[in-house]
Design a protein around this motif. Sequence first.
Motif, PDB file in Angstrom:
ATOM      1  N   GLU A  39      -3.932  16.659   7.083  1.00 28.02           N
ATOM      2  CA  GLU A  39      -3.688  16.492   5.813  1.00 28.02           C
ATOM      3  C   GLU A  39      -2.873  15.213   5.844  1.00 28.02           C
ATOM      4  O   GLU A  39      -1.875  14.804   6.592  1.00 28.02           O
ATOM      5  N   VAL A  40      -3.040  14.385   4.739  1.00 25.78           N
ATOM      6  CA  VAL A  40      -2.377  13.033   4.633  1.00 25.78           C
ATOM      7  C   VAL A  40      -1.591  13.140   3.165  1.00 25.78           C
ATOM      8  O   VAL A  40      -2.210  13.340   2.172  1.00 25.78           O
ATOM      9  N   ALA A  41      -0.377  12.695   3.300  1.00 22.38           N
ATOM     10  CA  ALA A  41       0.590  12.482   2.052  1.00 22.38           C
ATOM     11  C   ALA A  41       0.011  11.280   1.362  1.00 22.38           C
ATOM     12  O   ALA A  41      -0.109  10.416   1.887  1.00 22.38           O
TER      13      ALA A  41
ATOM     14  N   ARG B 191       1.338   8.637  -1.351  1.00 23.03           N
ATOM     15  CA  ARG B 191       2.629   7.824  -1.903  1.00 23.03           C
ATOM     16  C   ARG B 191       2.347   7.524  -3.393  1.00 23.03           C
ATOM     17  O   ARG B 191       1.244   7.154  -3.725  1.00 23.03           O
TER      18      ARG B 191
ATOM     19  N   ARG C 227      -1.483  15.560  -1.791  1.00 24.62           N
ATOM     20  CA  ARG C 227      -1.929  15.633  -0.247  1.00 24.62           C
ATOM     21  C   ARG C 227      -3.545  15.506  -0.368  1.00 24.62           C
ATOM     22  O   ARG C 227      -4.074  16.322  -1.362  1.00 24.62           O
TER      23      ARG C 227
ATOM     24  N   GLU D 134      -9.771  17.118  -1.844  1.00 24.92           N
ATOM     25  CA  GLU D 134      -8.754  17.658  -2.469  1.00 24.92           C
ATOM     26  C   GLU D 134      -8.266  18.991  -1.983  1.00 24.92           C
ATOM     27  O   GLU D 134      -9.114  19.766  -1.028  1.00 24.92           O
TER      28      GLU D 134
END
Length: 141
Positions: A14-16, A18, A79, A102
């Motif tokens: 999982e990638v946040a 910004r 995320r 997603e």
Amino acid sequence: MTAEAAADLAHTCEVALRPNDFDWAGHLNNSVYPQLLETGRWEWGLAHGVDLRHSPLVAVVLRLQLDYLRTVDWDPVGRLAVRTALARRSAYSFTLAQDVTEPDGTTVARGLVRLALIDRDTKRVHRADLDAMLGSPGGTA
């Protein structure tokens, strides 16, 4: 490689996102997707014991194919998941298949990234012996 073996080499992270990842139209900027794929590749390697941070070898991108399938709308604390799996390999390169999804599972982008390994000092191409890399402690071949 069998489909079962390839599935064993898959990894999802999982990638946040910004706030500055989004453009003026309120969509995830197209330049962010290659960064998401790169994060997925690092996570994939680390999950399989391959850590090139202190290795004499460096992975370089030979080819990046990226299909944008759906927009990702403004969500400054959102995320996305990046699934990375080994798709192909040859003596001197390997290809990873990557999907960006997603939280509901909708695939928003799909990439194929062909990589080679070079010696950090000499810049010479190194054999991409994934069996040795994935099977050795520290994963540095």
